[in-house]
Design a protein around this motif. Structure first.
Motif, PDB file in Angstrom:
ATOM      1  N   LEU A 138       0.822  -1.207   0.000  1.00 64.66           N
ATOM      2  CA  LEU A 138       0.000   0.000   0.000  1.00 64.66           C
ATOM      3  C   LEU A 138       0.855   1.256   0.000  1.00 64.66           C
ATOM      4  O   LEU A 138       0.505   2.256  -0.639  1.00 64.66           O
ATOM      5  N   GLU A 139       1.981   1.217   0.707  1.00 66.11           N
ATOM      6  CA  GLU A 139       2.867   2.382   0.726  1.00 66.11           C
ATOM      7  C   GLU A 139       3.334   2.740  -0.675  1.00 66.11           C
ATOM      8  O   GLU A 139       3.417   3.918  -1.040  1.00 66.11           O
ATOM      9  N   ARG A 140       3.643   1.731  -1.491  1.00 69.27           N
ATOM     10  CA  ARG A 140       4.102   1.998  -2.868  1.00 69.27           C
ATOM     11  C   ARG A 140       2.988   2.581  -3.719  1.00 69.27           C
ATOM     12  O   ARG A 140       3.182   3.544  -4.457  1.00 69.27           O
ATOM     13  N   VAL A 141       1.812   1.986  -3.619  1.00 69.16           N
ATOM     14  CA  VAL A 141       0.696   2.405  -4.464  1.00 69.16           C
ATOM     15  C   VAL A 141       0.153   3.767  -4.039  1.00 69.16           C
ATOM     16  O   VAL A 141      -0.178   4.612  -4.882  1.00 69.16           O
ATOM     17  N   GLN A 142       0.094   4.003  -2.742  1.00 69.71           N
ATOM     18  CA  GLN A 142      -0.596   5.197  -2.252  1.00 69.71           C
ATOM     19  C   GLN A 142       0.187   6.484  -2.470  1.00 69.71           C
ATOM     20  O   GLN A 142      -0.351   7.559  -2.255  1.00 69.71           O
ATOM     21  N   ARG A 143       1.419   6.379  -2.904  1.00 70.71           N
ATOM     22  CA  ARG A 143       2.153   7.591  -3.284  1.00 70.71           C
ATOM     23  C   ARG A 143       1.570   8.216  -4.547  1.00 70.71           C
ATOM     24  O   ARG A 143       1.806   9.387  -4.838  1.00 70.71           O
ATOM     25  N   ARG A 144       0.816   7.426  -5.314  1.00 69.25           N
ATOM     26  CA  ARG A 144       0.319   7.862  -6.628  1.00 69.25           C
ATOM     27  C   ARG A 144      -1.087   8.451  -6.572  1.00 69.25           C
ATOM     28  O   ARG A 144      -1.568   8.988  -7.568  1.00 69.25           O
ATOM     29  N   HIS A 145      -1.771   8.328  -5.426  1.00 70.75           N
ATOM     30  CA  HIS A 145      -3.182   8.688  -5.385  1.00 70.75           C
ATOM     31  C   HIS A 145      -3.466   9.711  -4.293  1.00 70.75           C
ATOM     32  O   HIS A 145      -2.650   9.934  -3.399  1.00 70.75           O
ATOM     33  N   ASN A 146      -4.655  10.295  -4.369  1.00 67.82           N
ATOM     34  CA  ASN A 146      -5.061  11.234  -3.321  1.00 67.82           C
ATOM     35  C   ASN A 146      -5.603  10.470  -2.113  1.00 67.82           C
ATOM     36  O   ASN A 146      -5.777   9.246  -2.158  1.00 67.82           O
ATOM     37  N   ALA A 147      -5.876  11.181  -1.039  1.00 72.29           N
ATOM     38  CA  ALA A 147      -6.265  10.541   0.218  1.00 72.29           C
ATOM     39  C   ALA A 147      -7.549   9.723   0.070  1.00 72.29           C
ATOM     40  O   ALA A 147      -7.658   8.618   0.606  1.00 72.29           O
ATOM     41  N   ARG A 148      -8.509  10.251  -0.675  1.00 69.07           N
ATOM     42  CA  ARG A 148      -9.776   9.536  -0.835  1.00 69.07           C
ATOM     43  C   ARG A 148      -9.585   8.226  -1.590  1.00 69.07           C
ATOM     44  O   ARG A 148     -10.109   7.183  -1.193  1.00 69.07           O
ATOM     45  N   ASP A 149      -8.815   8.263  -2.670  1.00 62.84           N
ATOM     46  CA  ASP A 149      -8.562   7.048  -3.438  1.00 62.84           C
ATOM     47  C   ASP A 149      -7.715   6.059  -2.644  1.00 62.84           C
ATOM     48  O   ASP A 149      -7.909   4.833  -2.743  1.00 62.84           O
ATOM     49  N   ASN A 150      -6.784   6.576  -1.856  1.00 66.92           N
ATOM     50  CA  ASN A 150      -5.970   5.690  -1.020  1.00 66.92           C
ATOM     51  C   ASN A 150      -6.829   4.931  -0.017  1.00 66.92           C
ATOM     52  O   ASN A 150      -6.613   3.749   0.243  1.00 66.92           O
ATOM     53  N   ALA A 151      -7.797   5.635   0.561  1.00 71.44           N
ATOM     54  CA  ALA A 151      -8.702   4.975   1.510  1.00 71.44           C
ATOM     55  C   ALA A 151      -9.501   3.876   0.813  1.00 71.44           C
ATOM     56  O   ALA A 151      -9.730   2.798   1.379  1.00 71.44           O
ATOM     57  N   TRP A 152      -9.924   4.136  -0.420  1.00 70.75           N
ATOM     58  CA  TRP A 152     -10.681   3.142  -1.192  1.00 70.75           C
ATOM     59  C   TRP A 152      -9.815   1.924  -1.486  1.00 70.75           C
ATOM     60  O   TRP A 152     -10.265   0.779  -1.321  1.00 70.75           O
ATOM     61  N   ILE A 153      -8.579   2.152  -1.926  1.00 70.92           N
ATOM     62  CA  ILE A 153      -7.675   1.040  -2.236  1.00 70.92           C
ATOM     63  C   ILE A 153      -7.450   0.179  -0.994  1.00 70.92           C
ATOM     64  O   ILE A 153      -7.461  -1.059  -1.073  1.00 70.92           O
ATOM     65  N   GLN A 154      -7.252   0.823   0.143  1.00 71.09           N
ATOM     66  CA  GLN A 154      -7.022   0.069   1.375  1.00 71.09           C
ATOM     67  C   GLN A 154      -8.267  -0.724   1.774  1.00 71.09           C
ATOM     68  O   GLN A 154      -8.172  -1.906   2.128  1.00 71.09           O
ATOM     69  N   GLU A 155      -9.420  -0.081   1.702  1.00 72.01           N
ATOM     70  CA  GLU A 155     -10.667  -0.764   2.071  1.00 72.01           C
ATOM     71  C   GLU A 155     -10.928  -1.967   1.179  1.00 72.01           C
ATOM     72  O   GLU A 155     -11.282  -3.056   1.649  1.00 72.01           O
ATOM     73  N   MET A 156     -10.736  -1.814  -0.133  1.00 74.68           N
ATOM     74  CA  MET A 156     -11.027  -2.896  -1.074  1.00 74.68           C
ATOM     75  C   MET A 156     -10.016  -4.039  -0.958  1.00 74.68           C
ATOM     76  O   MET A 156     -10.387  -5.211  -0.928  1.00 74.68           O
TER      77      MET A 156
ATOM     78  N   LEU B 240      -7.994  -4.897   1.545  1.00 75.02           N
ATOM     79  CA  LEU B 240      -8.117  -5.619   2.808  1.00 75.02           C
ATOM     80  C   LEU B 240      -9.452  -6.351   2.896  1.00 75.02           C
ATOM     81  O   LEU B 240      -9.548  -7.415   3.512  1.00 75.02           O
ATOM     82  N   GLY B 241     -10.461  -5.815   2.254  1.00 73.80           N
ATOM     83  CA  GLY B 241     -11.741  -6.517   2.180  1.00 73.80           C
ATOM     84  C   GLY B 241     -11.617  -7.829   1.435  1.00 73.80           C
ATOM     85  O   GLY B 241     -12.185  -8.854   1.849  1.00 73.80           O
ATOM     86  N   VAL B 242     -10.876  -7.832   0.338  1.00 72.39           N
ATOM     87  CA  VAL B 242     -10.627  -9.082  -0.400  1.00 72.39           C
ATOM     88  C   VAL B 242      -9.916 -10.092   0.497  1.00 72.39           C
ATOM     89  O   VAL B 242     -10.227 -11.288   0.467  1.00 72.39           O
ATOM     90  N   MET B 243      -8.975  -9.627   1.318  1.00 69.76           N
ATOM     91  CA  MET B 243      -8.282 -10.547   2.230  1.00 69.76           C
ATOM     92  C   MET B 243      -9.265 -11.205   3.198  1.00 69.76           C
ATOM     93  O   MET B 243      -9.130 -12.385   3.522  1.00 69.76           O
ATOM     94  N   ARG B 244     -10.251 -10.453   3.664  1.00 66.58           N
ATOM     95  CA  ARG B 244     -11.218 -10.978   4.627  1.00 66.58           C
ATOM     96  C   ARG B 244     -12.164 -11.994   3.997  1.00 66.58           C
ATOM     97  O   ARG B 244     -12.618 -12.925   4.655  1.00 66.58           O
ATOM     98  N   LYS B 245     -12.472 -11.821   2.729  1.00 63.86           N
ATOM     99  CA  LYS B 245     -13.466 -12.670   2.065  1.00 63.86           C
ATOM    100  C   LYS B 245     -12.843 -13.619   1.038  1.00 63.86           C
ATOM    101  O   LYS B 245     -13.563 -14.228   0.235  1.00 63.86           O
ATOM    102  N   LEU B 246     -11.548 -13.790   1.081  1.00 61.05           N
ATOM    103  CA  LEU B 246     -10.839 -14.493   0.009  1.00 61.05           C
ATOM    104  C   LEU B 246     -11.364 -15.902  -0.270  1.00 61.05           C
ATOM    105  O   LEU B 246     -11.590 -16.237  -1.443  1.00 61.05           O
ATOM    106  N   PRO B 247     -11.559 -16.792   0.711  1.00 55.97           N
ATOM    107  CA  PRO B 247     -12.021 -18.151   0.366  1.00 55.97           C
ATOM    108  C   PRO B 247     -13.341 -18.148  -0.400  1.00 55.97           C
ATOM    109  O   PRO B 247     -13.523 -18.938  -1.334  1.00 55.97           O
TER     110      PRO B 247
END
Length: 438
Positions: free
Chosen positions: A34-52, A54-61
């Motif tokens: 996330l640190e690498r990716v979030q340098r490229r986006h604004n705060a709102r988009d960074n929050a979306w990337i993190q939410e999505m 980590l959400g995939v990690m929770r629902k992966l199976p």
């Protein structure tokens, strides 16, 4: 599998798929990606990337179960990342507030940013079929898939907690609140609460933690009142117990071992400003930089050294310590709700290896403790092999080690306090307090 480079041109969903791919295929931590990716986006988009992501990690199976039924055959080579893009699309459709139109259209478009424009039709077909076949409504009788956990961890929780296993797994999948610890060497607790009130930031006080507030919704930490002035540190309530359990007194020599990123170090300094000497030790040089940054921001003067806790001869000055905090390397299974990628980064074989390392460090540090001194053993694990069984074995093998109970139910056979995820809103944590007999 060959590394897939970060897309040259930024795109919200392509970058998010890259994060998921790095975690699952290359064992990278979400924080690093996330640190690498979030340098490229604004705060709102960074929050979306993190939410999505980590959400995939929770629902992966569950997401993988759906994906297997929708794909004729797995994608391979440099096209494998498109599977992770599809997982992201499925998560958006079923678990997010994203409109179905955007979830499909924007996810399909993102394939071009991942050098896979030729697979846009496949992405579109898979997501449309998921909707058309109403896969999310079809019952699943596999408890492991529904749990969102890897099979080994599902069974480990079952074995450790039996009748309470379902509740532990449910709490492990919850989303952790943000706890703040007010740095009362810089501002009083009530004064800091007034700053939060004036900034219209909603929070609650913790009855059991007199230095803590719990935020009622997620906030940009660096934008909170007093961040630059060191008025607070982010620290979960379970971790805040360490400094209290250690009971440091004025003039004492203290070792905080495996200290990065320094949350417990700072708390010890805040509770006992007149302590004699405080050493923050960690083997990871890059993580020690975070300790230095945090101590500078919080305005604490502590000694910081790089060193392997298992080999004190390389860094110890020969003077015994009154108190030692060993925040031992562990599986981090107690903080999965905060870092859901951990469940996929850890393997069952890691537990035995970690238990051996913990014992090696325990044995090494015990010789650095004064007679009458206290060692507080801590992990952010919920697995008995790293916790209760570890300390039980140490007590049996160490003649001058005595358990000093933290709870009324402790015995040498069942030592320590095991905090479970969600208990009083805290992370999963374990503590055992040992004293060295004279």
């Amino acid at each position: 599998m060959k590394p897939f480079p970060l897309p040259k041109q930024k795109n919200l969903r392509a970058d998010c798929a890259w994060v998921i791919f790095q975690i699952l295929e290359h064992g990278k931590s979400s924080r690093e990606c996330l640190e690498r990716v979030q340098r490229r986006h604004n705060a709102r988009d960074n929050a979306w990337i993190q939410e999505m992501s980590l959400g995939v990690m929770r629902k992966l199976p569950l997401l993988q179960h759906w994906l297997r039924s929708l794909l004729d055959r797995p994608l391979k080579g440099n096209k494998k990342i498109i599977e992770h893009l599809i997982l992201l699309g499925l998560y958006q459709l079923q678990f997010s507030r994203v409109s179905h139109h955007a979830a499909v259209g924007e996810t399909v478009a993102a394939a071009s940013y991942l050098n896979s424009a030729a697979l846009k039709g496949l992405v579109n077909a898979v997501l449309r079929n998921f909707q058309r076949e109403s896969l999310a409504e079809k019952p699943i009788d596999n408890e492991i898939i529904k749990s969102g956990l890897p099979k080994w961890l599902f069974k480990a929780i079952e074995n450790a907690y039996e009748l309470d296993a379902d509740a532990v797994r449910e709490a492990t999948n919850s989303i952790a609140p943000i706890w703040l610890r007010v740095n009362q060497t810089q501002i009083s607790f009530d004064a800091y609460c007034s700053l939060l009130d004036n900034a219209n930031i909603e929070y609650e006080r913790s009855i059991a933690h007199k230095e803590a507030v719990i935020l009622k919704k997620r906030e940009d930490i660096t934008a909170l009142p007093g961040f630059e002035k060191g008025f607070f540190a982010v620290q979960d309530g379970a971790a805040q117990l360490a400094a209290h359990y250690l009971e440091v007194k004025e003039g004492e020599r203290v070792l905080d071992c495996c200290a990065a990123p320094g949350g417990k170090t700072g708390h010890i300094a805040e509770l006992t400003p007149a302590l004699g000497y405080l050493l923050a030790l960690d083997a990871d040089a890059s993580r020690l930089e975070r300790v230095k940054e945090n101590m500078t921001r919080l305005k604490h003067n502590v000694d910081i050294k790089q060193g392997d806790a298992a080999t004190p001869a390389d860094w110890w000055d020969g003077k015994l310590f009154d108190k030692i905090l060993l925040d031992a390397p562990c599986s981090a299974t107690g903080v999965i709700r905060r870092h859901p990628d951990i469940r996929w980064l850890r393997k069952s074989t890691d537990i035995d290896n970690l238990a051996r390392l913990q014992r090696q460090i325990l044995d090494a540090l015990w010789g650095l403790l004064k007679p009458g001194g206290t060692l507080l053993y801590a992990t952010c694990s919920i697995l008995p092999k790293e916790n209760r069984l570890q300390i039980k074995s140490f007590l049996q093998d160490t003649a001058d080690a005595k358990l000093v109970a933290l709870t009324k139910t402790e015995t040498n056979d069942k030592p320590g306090r095991q905090i479970l995820p969600g208990e009083e809103q805290m992370d999963g944590f374990y503590y055992a307090r040992l004293i060295k007999s004279h």
